[in-house]
Design an enzyme around this catalytic site. Structure first.
Site, PDB file in Angstrom:
ATOM      1  N   GLU A  17       0.647 -11.427 -67.980  1.00 53.30           N
ATOM      2  CA  GLU A  17       0.943 -10.467 -69.060  1.00 53.30           C
ATOM      3  C   GLU A  17       2.051  -9.528 -68.625  1.00 53.30           C
ATOM      4  OE1 GLU A  17      -1.300  -9.998 -72.852  1.00 53.30           O
ATOM      5  OE2 GLU A  17       0.430  -9.138 -71.913  1.00 53.30           O
ATOM      6  N   ARG A  97     -11.369  -1.625 -70.469  1.00 48.21           N
ATOM      7  CA  ARG A  97     -10.255  -1.775 -69.526  1.00 48.21           C
ATOM      8  C   ARG A  97      -8.935  -1.511 -70.237  1.00 48.21           C
ATOM      9  NH1 ARG A  97      -7.173  -6.396 -70.316  1.00 48.21           N
ATOM     10  NH2 ARG A  97      -8.201  -8.315 -71.047  1.00 48.21           N
ATOM     11  N   ASP A 117     -15.943  -6.851 -73.684  1.00 46.35           N
ATOM     12  CA  ASP A 117     -16.632  -7.764 -74.623  1.00 46.35           C
ATOM     13  C   ASP A 117     -15.894  -7.856 -75.952  1.00 46.35           C
ATOM     14  OD1 ASP A 117     -19.270  -5.362 -75.556  1.00 46.35           O
ATOM     15  OD2 ASP A 117     -17.098  -5.365 -75.881  1.00 46.35           O
ATOM     16  N   ASP A 193      -0.187 -11.410 -79.865  1.00 47.27           N
ATOM     17  CA  ASP A 193      -0.525 -10.783 -78.581  1.00 47.27           C
ATOM     18  C   ASP A 193       0.577  -9.788 -78.227  1.00 47.27           C
ATOM     19  OD1 ASP A 193      -2.282 -12.269 -75.778  1.00 47.27           O
ATOM     20  OD2 ASP A 193      -1.423 -10.263 -75.970  1.00 47.27           O
TER      21      ASP A 193
HETATM   22  O1  LIG Z   1      -3.511  -9.300 -74.051  1.00 49.97           O
HETATM   23  C1  LIG Z   1      -4.613  -9.764 -74.211  1.00 49.97           C
HETATM   24  O2  LIG Z   1      -4.982 -10.633 -75.186  1.00 49.97           O
HETATM   25  C2  LIG Z   1      -6.370 -10.830 -75.058  1.00 49.97           C
HETATM   26  C3  LIG Z   1      -6.799 -12.069 -75.743  1.00 49.97           C
HETATM   27  O3  LIG Z   1      -6.565 -11.905 -77.109  1.00 49.97           O
HETATM   28  C4  LIG Z   1      -6.521 -10.694 -73.584  1.00 49.97           C
HETATM   29  O4  LIG Z   1      -7.789 -10.651 -73.078  1.00 49.97           O
HETATM   30  C5  LIG Z   1      -5.793  -9.430 -73.448  1.00 49.97           C
HETATM   31  O5  LIG Z   1      -5.524  -9.001 -72.148  1.00 49.97           O
END
Ligand SMILES: O=C1O[C@@H](CO)[C@H](O)[C@H]1O
Length: 282
Positions: A17, A97, A117, A193
């Site tokens: 990411e 988080r 979750d 995303d």
């Molecule tokens: O950026 C992100 O997208 C989600 C999944 O949709 C992932 O867990 C999160 O870090």
């Protein structure tokens, strides 16, 4: 304009990411959120570095005076060039988080959170300034993700992934108003995303479970689709000395049979023209 991707860094990131070009070092910063690692890649030399973090790290951005600001599980921290770390805002919340973050045109950090979750409304989008002030911009987010501004800074593009939308707000000096949908990702195409905005004001959106990055015009028209071999395409950002190469991160998490390139850092050379991204003032 290139159509094909290249593998910038072959890797097996659980949750690749946060690609971010750092002009001060000429490197691309990218993360493995769940792997608790901050990576850098220097396209001029191929040199790579990797360091671990003590907590899940949602985003890392350059600071104006050097060093990094980190969106970590328990809050936002500052890492100085000499390696010294201190919390700018420490707010541990059980079950929550950090996730994506971006630096606004005024140098503030807009930092997102989510629940492990993925409980609806359990996350936030907050604005932090270098003096430690924190303001909740959006209190009831589920998966705070892509965040970016138009070239003139007057629009904010934002993704709360489960909505399947990219929304757009009016933006003025840290204040937002007038939320409205820009695009809706159709069933079967994945979920929005990370995102980045290019010099034309177009919005590039990575599609989780969509194996693609899409470019939309400021009017929400689909302009281009870049297919990515890894289904879990997580984020994208322009990098390189002239900001014309599109870096794309991918993930392996939750996949029983991930593509061999899932978790790698990919790049589309010459994909477009990115915008210089501000550094965090603090
Ligand atoms: O950026 C992100 O997208 C989600 C999944 O949709 C992932 O867990 C999160 O870090």
């Amino acid at each position: 304009m290139s159509a094909g991707y290249e593998v910038a860094v072959p890797a097996r990131a659980e949750l690749g990411e946060g690609p971010t070009w750092d002009p001060a070092t000429g490197r691309l910063i990218w993360l493995d959120i769940l792997g608790m690692r901050v990576h850098t890649y220097d396209p001029a030399t191929g040199r790579r570095t990797s360091r671990t973090t003590e907590q899940h790290v949602g985003a890392v951005k350059p600071r104006t005076g050097g060093g990094l600001v980190l969106n970590l599980r328990d809050g936002v921290g500052l890492l100085d060039p000499d390696g010294a770390f201190r919390w700018l805002h420490h707010e541990p919340v059980t079950g929550r988080r950090a996730n994506d973050a971006a630096v606004a045109p005024d140098g503030s950090l807009w930092a997102g959170t989510m629940r492990y979750d993925e409980a609806p409304g359990g996350g936030t989008l907050s604005r932090l300034t270098g003096d430690g002030a924190v303001e909740t911009v959006l209190p009831d987010v589920t998966i705070s993700n892509g965040t970016g501004w138009s070239p003139d800074g007057r629009l904010l593009y934002y993704v709360d992934t489960p909505t399947r939308r990219v929304d757009v707000f009016g933006h003025d000096g840290g204040r937002v108003n007038g939320r409205r949908p820009l695009v809706e990702i159709e069933e079967g195409a994945g979920f929005p995303d990370g995102l980045t905005v290019d010099a034309d004001g177009c919005v590039w959106v990575a599609l989780w479970d969509g194996g693609a990055v899409r470019r939309y015009t400021p009017r929400g028209e689909l302009d281009r689709v870049i297919r990515v071999p890894a289904a879990r395409t997580t984020a994208c950002a322009f990098g390189g000395a002239d900001l014309t190469d599109l870096y794309i991160t991918t993930a392996r998490v939750g996949l029983t049979a991930p593509h061999p390139l899932a978790g790698s850092l990919l790049v589309i050379p010459g994909a477009g023209q990115g915008l210089p991204q501000p550094a965090f003032r603090g």
